[in-house]
Write a protein that holds these residues in place. Sequence first.
Motif, PDB file in Angstrom:
ATOM      1  N   TYR A 138      -6.746  -9.735 -10.053  1.00  0.00           N
ATOM      2  CA  TYR A 138      -7.818  -9.484 -11.017  1.00  0.00           C
ATOM      3  C   TYR A 138      -7.887 -10.717 -11.920  1.00  0.00           C
ATOM      4  O   TYR A 138      -6.859 -11.230 -12.320  1.00  0.00           O
ATOM      5  CB  TYR A 138      -7.532  -8.240 -11.877  1.00  0.00           C
ATOM      6  N   PRO A 139      -9.039 -11.254 -12.239  1.00  0.00           N
ATOM      7  CA  PRO A 139     -10.379 -10.722 -12.113  1.00  0.00           C
ATOM      8  C   PRO A 139     -11.125 -11.130 -10.834  1.00  0.00           C
ATOM      9  O   PRO A 139     -12.256 -10.704 -10.634  1.00  0.00           O
ATOM     10  CB  PRO A 139     -11.093 -11.289 -13.342  1.00  0.00           C
ATOM     11  N   ARG A 140     -10.497 -11.917  -9.975  1.00  0.00           N
ATOM     12  CA  ARG A 140     -11.195 -12.298  -8.733  1.00  0.00           C
ATOM     13  C   ARG A 140     -11.618 -11.062  -7.955  1.00  0.00           C
ATOM     14  O   ARG A 140     -12.722 -10.984  -7.447  1.00  0.00           O
ATOM     15  CB  ARG A 140     -10.313 -13.188  -7.875  1.00  0.00           C
ATOM     16  N   ILE A 141     -10.724 -10.108  -7.854  1.00  0.00           N
ATOM     17  CA  ILE A 141     -10.998  -8.871  -7.133  1.00  0.00           C
ATOM     18  C   ILE A 141     -10.985  -7.723  -8.152  1.00  0.00           C
ATOM     19  O   ILE A 141     -10.019  -7.554  -8.886  1.00  0.00           O
ATOM     20  CB  ILE A 141      -9.924  -8.597  -6.049  1.00  0.00           C
ATOM     21  N   ARG A 142     -12.056  -6.957  -8.169  1.00  0.00           N
ATOM     22  CA  ARG A 142     -12.132  -5.790  -9.054  1.00  0.00           C
ATOM     23  C   ARG A 142     -11.706  -4.578  -8.227  1.00  0.00           C
ATOM     24  O   ARG A 142     -12.404  -4.143  -7.328  1.00  0.00           O
ATOM     25  CB  ARG A 142     -13.553  -5.618  -9.567  1.00  0.00           C
ATOM     26  N   PRO A 143     -10.528  -4.008  -8.550  1.00  0.00           N
ATOM     27  CA  PRO A 143      -9.949  -2.966  -7.695  1.00  0.00           C
ATOM     28  C   PRO A 143     -10.345  -1.548  -8.073  1.00  0.00           C
ATOM     29  O   PRO A 143     -10.988  -1.306  -9.092  1.00  0.00           O
ATOM     30  CB  PRO A 143      -8.454  -3.157  -7.950  1.00  0.00           C
ATOM     31  N   ASP A 144      -9.890  -0.614  -7.234  1.00  0.00           N
ATOM     32  CA  ASP A 144      -9.925   0.797  -7.583  1.00  0.00           C
ATOM     33  C   ASP A 144      -8.734   1.125  -8.484  1.00  0.00           C
ATOM     34  O   ASP A 144      -8.785   2.020  -9.307  1.00  0.00           O
ATOM     35  CB  ASP A 144      -9.855   1.674  -6.328  1.00  0.00           C
ATOM     36  N   MET A 145      -7.632   0.379  -8.286  1.00  0.00           N
ATOM     37  CA  MET A 145      -6.423   0.524  -9.089  1.00  0.00           C
ATOM     38  C   MET A 145      -5.692  -0.811  -9.079  1.00  0.00           C
ATOM     39  O   MET A 145      -5.734  -1.526  -8.079  1.00  0.00           O
ATOM     40  CB  MET A 145      -5.520   1.635  -8.530  1.00  0.00           C
ATOM     41  N   TRP A 146      -5.032  -1.108 -10.163  1.00  0.00           N
ATOM     42  CA  TRP A 146      -4.294  -2.376 -10.301  1.00  0.00           C
ATOM     43  C   TRP A 146      -2.851  -2.066 -10.669  1.00  0.00           C
ATOM     44  O   TRP A 146      -2.572  -1.079 -11.363  1.00  0.00           O
ATOM     45  CB  TRP A 146      -4.946  -3.215 -11.402  1.00  0.00           C
ATOM     46  N   ILE A 147      -1.917  -2.921 -10.218  1.00  0.00           N
ATOM     47  CA  ILE A 147      -0.513  -2.794 -10.596  1.00  0.00           C
ATOM     48  C   ILE A 147       0.077  -4.168 -10.888  1.00  0.00           C
ATOM     49  O   ILE A 147      -0.215  -5.145 -10.178  1.00  0.00           O
ATOM     50  CB  ILE A 147       0.316  -2.067  -9.501  1.00  0.00           C
ATOM     51  N   GLY A 148       0.872  -4.238 -11.941  1.00  0.00           N
ATOM     52  CA  GLY A 148       1.587  -5.460 -12.298  1.00  0.00           C
ATOM     53  C   GLY A 148       2.875  -5.092 -13.007  1.00  0.00           C
ATOM     54  O   GLY A 148       2.887  -4.201 -13.858  1.00  0.00           O
ATOM     55  N   MET A 149       3.960  -5.749 -12.680  1.00  0.00           N
ATOM     56  CA  MET A 149       5.261  -5.414 -13.244  1.00  0.00           C
ATOM     57  C   MET A 149       5.767  -6.442 -14.256  1.00  0.00           C
ATOM     58  O   MET A 149       6.845  -6.286 -14.812  1.00  0.00           O
ATOM     59  CB  MET A 149       6.292  -5.250 -12.119  1.00  0.00           C
ATOM     60  N   ASP A 150       4.987  -7.508 -14.500  1.00  0.00           N
ATOM     61  CA  ASP A 150       5.371  -8.477 -15.530  1.00  0.00           C
ATOM     62  C   ASP A 150       4.852  -8.007 -16.882  1.00  0.00           C
ATOM     63  O   ASP A 150       4.067  -7.065 -16.962  1.00  0.00           O
ATOM     64  CB  ASP A 150       4.813  -9.863 -15.190  1.00  0.00           C
ATOM     65  N   THR A 151       5.265  -8.671 -17.943  1.00  0.00           N
ATOM     66  CA  THR A 151       4.812  -8.272 -19.272  1.00  0.00           C
ATOM     67  C   THR A 151       3.287  -8.337 -19.328  1.00  0.00           C
ATOM     68  O   THR A 151       2.676  -9.206 -18.698  1.00  0.00           O
ATOM     69  CB  THR A 151       5.406  -9.168 -20.374  1.00  0.00           C
ATOM     70  N   PRO A 152       2.662  -7.427 -20.054  1.00  0.00           N
ATOM     71  CA  PRO A 152       1.200  -7.364 -20.097  1.00  0.00           C
ATOM     72  C   PRO A 152       0.523  -8.687 -20.469  1.00  0.00           C
ATOM     73  O   PRO A 152      -0.571  -8.966 -19.996  1.00  0.00           O
ATOM     74  CB  PRO A 152       0.926  -6.277 -21.151  1.00  0.00           C
ATOM     75  N   GLY A 153       1.173  -9.521 -21.269  1.00  0.00           N
ATOM     76  CA  GLY A 153       0.590 -10.803 -21.661  1.00  0.00           C
ATOM     77  C   GLY A 153       0.465 -11.802 -20.526  1.00  0.00           C
ATOM     78  O   GLY A 153      -0.189 -12.835 -20.682  1.00  0.00           O
ATOM     79  N   CYS A 154       1.062 -11.524 -19.373  1.00  0.00           N
ATOM     80  CA  CYS A 154       0.983 -12.438 -18.221  1.00  0.00           C
ATOM     81  C   CYS A 154      -0.360 -12.376 -17.504  1.00  0.00           C
ATOM     82  O   CYS A 154      -0.639 -13.217 -16.660  1.00  0.00           O
ATOM     83  CB  CYS A 154       2.077 -12.104 -17.206  1.00  0.00           C
ATOM     84  N   TYR A 155      -1.156 -11.372 -17.827  1.00  0.00           N
ATOM     85  CA  TYR A 155      -2.382 -11.119 -17.069  1.00  0.00           C
ATOM     86  C   TYR A 155      -3.619 -11.388 -17.914  1.00  0.00           C
ATOM     87  O   TYR A 155      -3.556 -11.425 -19.139  1.00  0.00           O
ATOM     88  CB  TYR A 155      -2.385  -9.678 -16.550  1.00  0.00           C
ATOM     89  N   ASP A 156      -4.729 -11.549 -17.236  1.00  0.00           N
ATOM     90  CA  ASP A 156      -6.006 -11.762 -17.907  1.00  0.00           C
ATOM     91  C   ASP A 156      -6.193 -10.636 -18.935  1.00  0.00           C
ATOM     92  O   ASP A 156      -6.157  -9.454 -18.576  1.00  0.00           O
ATOM     93  CB  ASP A 156      -7.131 -11.719 -16.862  1.00  0.00           C
ATOM     94  N   PRO A 157      -6.399 -10.967 -20.210  1.00  0.00           N
ATOM     95  CA  PRO A 157      -6.482  -9.924 -21.241  1.00  0.00           C
ATOM     96  C   PRO A 157      -7.627  -8.932 -21.035  1.00  0.00           C
ATOM     97  O   PRO A 157      -7.538  -7.779 -21.468  1.00  0.00           O
ATOM     98  CB  PRO A 157      -6.673 -10.696 -22.541  1.00  0.00           C
ATOM     99  N   ARG A 158      -8.671  -9.322 -20.333  1.00  0.00           N
ATOM    100  CA  ARG A 158      -9.791  -8.398 -20.079  1.00  0.00           C
ATOM    101  C   ARG A 158      -9.362  -7.207 -19.234  1.00  0.00           C
ATOM    102  O   ARG A 158      -9.961  -6.138 -19.297  1.00  0.00           O
ATOM    103  CB  ARG A 158     -10.947  -9.136 -19.399  1.00  0.00           C
ATOM    104  N   LEU A 159      -8.317  -7.417 -18.423  1.00  0.00           N
ATOM    105  CA  LEU A 159      -7.817  -6.370 -17.538  1.00  0.00           C
ATOM    106  C   LEU A 159      -7.576  -5.062 -18.278  1.00  0.00           C
ATOM    107  O   LEU A 159      -7.963  -3.992 -17.815  1.00  0.00           O
ATOM    108  CB  LEU A 159      -6.509  -6.834 -16.879  1.00  0.00           C
ATOM    109  N   TRP A 160      -6.947  -5.141 -19.416  1.00  0.00           N
ATOM    110  CA  TRP A 160      -6.479  -3.950 -20.117  1.00  0.00           C
ATOM    111  C   TRP A 160      -7.609  -3.075 -20.648  1.00  0.00           C
ATOM    112  O   TRP A 160      -7.394  -1.906 -20.950  1.00  0.00           O
ATOM    113  CB  TRP A 160      -5.504  -4.347 -21.223  1.00  0.00           C
ATOM    114  N   TRP A 161      -8.818  -3.608 -20.751  1.00  0.00           N
ATOM    115  CA  TRP A 161      -9.949  -2.823 -21.225  1.00  0.00           C
ATOM    116  C   TRP A 161     -10.836  -2.327 -20.081  1.00  0.00           C
ATOM    117  O   TRP A 161     -11.819  -1.657 -20.298  1.00  0.00           O
ATOM    118  CB  TRP A 161     -10.774  -3.632 -22.233  1.00  0.00           C
ATOM    119  N   GLU A 162     -10.474  -2.659 -18.846  1.00  0.00           N
ATOM    120  CA  GLU A 162     -11.233  -2.187 -17.684  1.00  0.00           C
ATOM    121  C   GLU A 162     -11.026  -0.682 -17.515  1.00  0.00           C
ATOM    122  O   GLU A 162      -9.963  -0.150 -17.840  1.00  0.00           O
ATOM    123  CB  GLU A 162     -10.780  -2.903 -16.414  1.00  0.00           C
TER     124      GLU A 162
END
Length: 191
Positions: free
Chosen positions: A25-49
């Motif tokens: 994400y954000p290249r692929i918009r999923p039905d469900m997403w999973i990530g096991m690193d700290t939330p700050g490692c990911y695109d911040p827009r993810l969390w409001w999807e």
Amino acid sequence: PSLAGVDPTALRIPGAFLLTVNTAYPRIRPDMWIGMDTPGCYDPRLWWEPFPKVCRGSYVNETCGGVPVRRLPNVYFADVERAYVTDVFRRRQHDAKFVWNGNTFIVAVHLAVWLGARRIHLVGCDFGGKQDYHDTRHLTNQQRHGNRLLYSRLLSLLPRLRDTAKVNGVELVSCTPDSGANAHLEYRPLA
């Protein structure tokens, strides 16, 4: 890296459930997403999807943009513990602790099985490659070395994972050209 060559619309197949991991994400918009690193490692827009997002249970008190992640839309927490990778096919109860092997890949396979998947297609799963990511992100030499060790370990686990999957009525398929997984899993072009 091969995810850069995947047309996101090609993944929208009737009846297919699209579970993405980490930086897909954000290249692929999923039905469900999973990530096991700290939330700050990911695109911040993810969390409001609005789609469901699964992160490690120990991050329940983390924040993103000053907002507790647990208060953001459709965020779920998975408790994990070290276990044999083949336990992903046995731990299917409601309150299962997900198999932690030090990486998101095994937890994602476990989540897919826990949700009832019978066929899991790996798309953009290079287990290495000439580039670090599908986008412009780059790793330090130390991070790259750590990733290479992780990929090597995961590839060594694939035969056992594949064989146990088959016994449990689950099929693992690689749809990633030139992936190291293709030595252990059936390869089918994404088309």
